[in-house]
Design a protein around this motif. Sequence first.
Motif, PDB file in Angstrom:
ATOM      1  N   GLY A  82       0.822  -1.208   0.000  1.00 51.11           N
ATOM      2  CA  GLY A  82       0.000   0.000   0.000  1.00 51.11           C
ATOM      3  C   GLY A  82       0.850   1.250   0.000  1.00 51.11           C
ATOM      4  N   LEU A  83       1.923   1.238   0.756  1.00 54.54           N
ATOM      5  CA  LEU A  83       2.822   2.388   0.773  1.00 54.54           C
ATOM      6  C   LEU A  83       3.535   2.563  -0.556  1.00 54.54           C
ATOM      7  CD1 LEU A  83       4.503   2.507   4.259  1.00 54.54           C
ATOM      8  CD2 LEU A  83       3.112   4.220   3.158  1.00 54.54           C
ATOM      9  N   GLY A  84       3.774   1.445  -1.244  1.00 54.71           N
ATOM     10  CA  GLY A  84       4.384   1.520  -2.574  1.00 54.71           C
ATOM     11  C   GLY A  84       3.506   2.318  -3.535  1.00 54.71           C
ATOM     12  N   PHE A  85       2.208   2.123  -3.446  1.00 52.48           N
ATOM     13  CA  PHE A  85       1.286   2.895  -4.278  1.00 52.48           C
ATOM     14  C   PHE A  85       1.321   4.380  -3.901  1.00 52.48           C
ATOM     15  CE2 PHE A  85      -0.653  -1.263  -5.091  1.00 52.48           C
ATOM     16  CZ  PHE A  85      -0.786  -1.192  -6.471  1.00 52.48           C
ATOM     17  N   LEU A  86       1.365   4.657  -2.614  1.00 53.91           N
ATOM     18  CA  LEU A  86       1.449   6.046  -2.150  1.00 53.91           C
ATOM     19  C   LEU A  86       2.725   6.700  -2.675  1.00 53.91           C
ATOM     20  CD1 LEU A  86       0.288   8.315  -0.320  1.00 53.91           C
ATOM     21  CD2 LEU A  86       1.649   7.334   1.521  1.00 53.91           C
ATOM     22  N   GLY A  87       3.836   5.999  -2.524  1.00 55.25           N
ATOM     23  CA  GLY A  87       5.121   6.520  -3.002  1.00 55.25           C
ATOM     24  C   GLY A  87       5.154   6.659  -4.508  1.00 55.25           C
ATOM     25  N   GLY A  88       4.531   5.717  -5.210  1.00 53.79           N
ATOM     26  CA  GLY A  88       4.482   5.798  -6.666  1.00 53.79           C
ATOM     27  C   GLY A  88       3.784   7.054  -7.143  1.00 53.79           C
ATOM     28  N   GLY A  89       2.797   7.488  -6.385  1.00 52.25           N
ATOM     29  CA  GLY A  89       2.099   8.721  -6.736  1.00 52.25           C
ATOM     30  C   GLY A  89       2.937   9.958  -6.524  1.00 52.25           C
ATOM     31  N   ALA A  90       4.005   9.852  -5.743  1.00 58.07           N
ATOM     32  CA  ALA A  90       4.872  11.002  -5.476  1.00 58.07           C
ATOM     33  C   ALA A  90       5.936  11.180  -6.559  1.00 58.07           C
ATOM     34  CB  ALA A  90       5.548  10.836  -4.113  1.00 58.07           C
ATOM     35  N   ILE A  91       6.124  10.160  -7.397  1.00 58.94           N
ATOM     36  CA  ILE A  91       7.165  10.212  -8.426  1.00 58.94           C
ATOM     37  C   ILE A  91       6.583  10.815  -9.702  1.00 58.94           C
ATOM     38  CG2 ILE A  91       8.753   8.862  -9.840  1.00 58.94           C
ATOM     39  CD1 ILE A  91       8.832   6.816  -7.540  1.00 58.94           C
ATOM     40  N   LYS A  99      11.409  13.195 -10.735  1.00 58.45           N
ATOM     41  CA  LYS A  99      11.418  13.858  -9.423  1.00 58.45           C
ATOM     42  C   LYS A  99      10.519  13.082  -8.474  1.00 58.45           C
ATOM     43  CE  LYS A  99      12.278  18.460 -11.152  1.00 58.45           C
ATOM     44  NZ  LYS A  99      13.320  19.107 -10.427  1.00 58.45           N
ATOM     45  N   GLY A 100      10.836  13.156  -7.201  1.00 55.48           N
ATOM     46  CA  GLY A 100       9.997  12.549  -6.179  1.00 55.48           C
ATOM     47  C   GLY A 100      10.465  11.197  -5.686  1.00 55.48           C
ATOM     48  N   THR A 101      11.596  10.716  -6.176  1.00 53.19           N
ATOM     49  CA  THR A 101      12.054   9.398  -5.728  1.00 53.19           C
ATOM     50  C   THR A 101      12.469   9.412  -4.260  1.00 53.19           C
ATOM     51  OG1 THR A 101      14.257   9.857  -6.639  1.00 53.19           O
ATOM     52  CG2 THR A 101      12.737   8.572  -8.018  1.00 53.19           C
ATOM     53  N   ALA A 102      13.076  10.516  -3.812  1.00 54.44           N
ATOM     54  CA  ALA A 102      13.448  10.594  -2.396  1.00 54.44           C
ATOM     55  C   ALA A 102      12.196  10.642  -1.530  1.00 54.44           C
ATOM     56  CB  ALA A 102      14.327  11.815  -2.133  1.00 54.44           C
ATOM     57  N   THR A 103      11.178  11.342  -1.983  1.00 55.00           N
ATOM     58  CA  THR A 103       9.918  11.379  -1.239  1.00 55.00           C
ATOM     59  C   THR A 103       9.312   9.988  -1.170  1.00 55.00           C
ATOM     60  OG1 THR A 103       9.507  13.669  -1.880  1.00 55.00           O
ATOM     61  CG2 THR A 103       7.588  12.377  -1.183  1.00 55.00           C
ATOM     62  N   ALA A 104       9.321   9.289  -2.283  1.00 59.65           N
ATOM     63  CA  ALA A 104       8.743   7.941  -2.320  1.00 59.65           C
ATOM     64  C   ALA A 104       9.460   6.992  -1.360  1.00 59.65           C
ATOM     65  CB  ALA A 104       8.786   7.389  -3.743  1.00 59.65           C
ATOM     66  N   ILE A 105      10.782   6.989  -1.387  1.00 60.10           N
ATOM     67  CA  ILE A 105      11.512   6.041  -0.541  1.00 60.10           C
ATOM     68  C   ILE A 105      11.444   6.436   0.927  1.00 60.10           C
ATOM     69  CG2 ILE A 105      13.804   7.089  -0.779  1.00 60.10           C
ATOM     70  CD1 ILE A 105      12.954   3.324  -0.560  1.00 60.10           C
ATOM     71  N   THR A 106      11.399   7.735   1.210  1.00 60.10           N
ATOM     72  CA  THR A 106      11.289   8.113   2.619  1.00 60.10           C
ATOM     73  C   THR A 106       9.892   7.812   3.165  1.00 60.10           C
ATOM     74  OG1 THR A 106      10.925  10.437   1.984  1.00 60.10           O
ATOM     75  CG2 THR A 106      13.149   9.831   2.673  1.00 60.10           C
ATOM     76  N   LEU A 107       8.867   7.905   2.322  1.00 58.91           N
ATOM     77  CA  LEU A 107       7.533   7.486   2.757  1.00 58.91           C
ATOM     78  C   LEU A 107       7.534   5.987   3.062  1.00 58.91           C
ATOM     79  CD1 LEU A 107       5.247   9.470   0.308  1.00 58.91           C
ATOM     80  CD2 LEU A 107       5.302   9.694   2.793  1.00 58.91           C
ATOM     81  N   TRP A 108       8.141   5.215   2.192  1.00 63.12           N
ATOM     82  CA  TRP A 108       8.205   3.767   2.370  1.00 63.12           C
ATOM     83  C   TRP A 108       9.010   3.427   3.621  1.00 63.12           C
ATOM     84  CZ3 TRP A 108      11.264  -0.687   0.331  1.00 63.12           C
ATOM     85  CH2 TRP A 108      10.456  -1.804   0.105  1.00 63.12           C
ATOM     86  N   GLY A 109      10.148   4.108   3.779  1.00 59.07           N
ATOM     87  CA  GLY A 109      10.985   3.892   4.960  1.00 59.07           C
ATOM     88  C   GLY A 109      10.290   4.296   6.249  1.00 59.07           C
ATOM     89  N   THR A 110       9.496   5.353   6.191  1.00 60.97           N
ATOM     90  CA  THR A 110       8.755   5.782   7.367  1.00 60.97           C
ATOM     91  C   THR A 110       7.715   4.731   7.753  1.00 60.97           C
ATOM     92  OG1 THR A 110       9.117   8.081   6.746  1.00 60.97           O
ATOM     93  CG2 THR A 110       7.388   7.665   8.336  1.00 60.97           C
ATOM     94  N   GLY A 111       7.134   4.087   6.751  1.00 59.78           N
ATOM     95  CA  GLY A 111       6.235   2.974   7.035  1.00 59.78           C
ATOM     96  C   GLY A 111       6.969   1.842   7.739  1.00 59.78           C
ATOM     97  N   ALA A 112       8.198   1.595   7.311  1.00 62.25           N
ATOM     98  CA  ALA A 112       9.005   0.554   7.954  1.00 62.25           C
ATOM     99  C   ALA A 112       9.322   0.918   9.404  1.00 62.25           C
ATOM    100  CB  ALA A 112      10.299   0.327   7.172  1.00 62.25           C
ATOM    101  N   ILE A 113       9.483   2.200   9.687  1.00 64.05           N
ATOM    102  CA  ILE A 113       9.677   2.640  11.076  1.00 64.05           C
ATOM    103  C   ILE A 113       8.453   2.256  11.901  1.00 64.05           C
ATOM    104  CG2 ILE A 113       9.804   4.690  12.571  1.00 64.05           C
ATOM    105  CD1 ILE A 113      11.571   5.972  10.358  1.00 64.05           C
TER     106      ILE A 113
END
Length: 153
Positions: A82-91, A99-113
């Motif tokens: 689900g977070l992958g879809f959210l991050g995909g929308g940021a790219i 643009k937006g790859t750092a936003t996508a991965i930090t969203l995904w990483g924040t989910g992992a936190i």
Amino acid sequence: MLEKISEFLPQIQDIGRALAACILAFPIGLHRESHEKNAGLRTYPLVAVTCCIFVLVGKSLVPSEGIEHDAAARLIAGVMTGLGFLGGGAILKNNESVKGTATAITLWGTGAIGVACAFNRFDLAILLSALMYVSLVLLAPLKKKVKNHQSER
């Protein structure tokens, strides 16, 4: 009296886990907000807390002897997909730039936190939060230098 307190101890611990996820995501959100990125101060803590709570609720549905490995893996896979879809929308792709790859991965990483906090793995949650923050702060100037060097050629 102690029996009543011990009855609510699991819920209090879960609240603590969710709050820890929020706190660990806050510096990342603050950094992204201060750099006027699409996702920021509200988004990152909410992602961490939401992922943590999804996992906590899922864990509560499994028999009390402990969460089975297969159930845990499916739960985490669902949350992270689900977070992958959210991050995909940021790219965003614009001609030859992305643009937006750092936003996508930090969203995904924040989910992992959030997931790590739900499983009581605060060591991993703290490590990931620190590494993401340091990466965002220290590697941004290096990225600019590399881009400037490439454009000079």
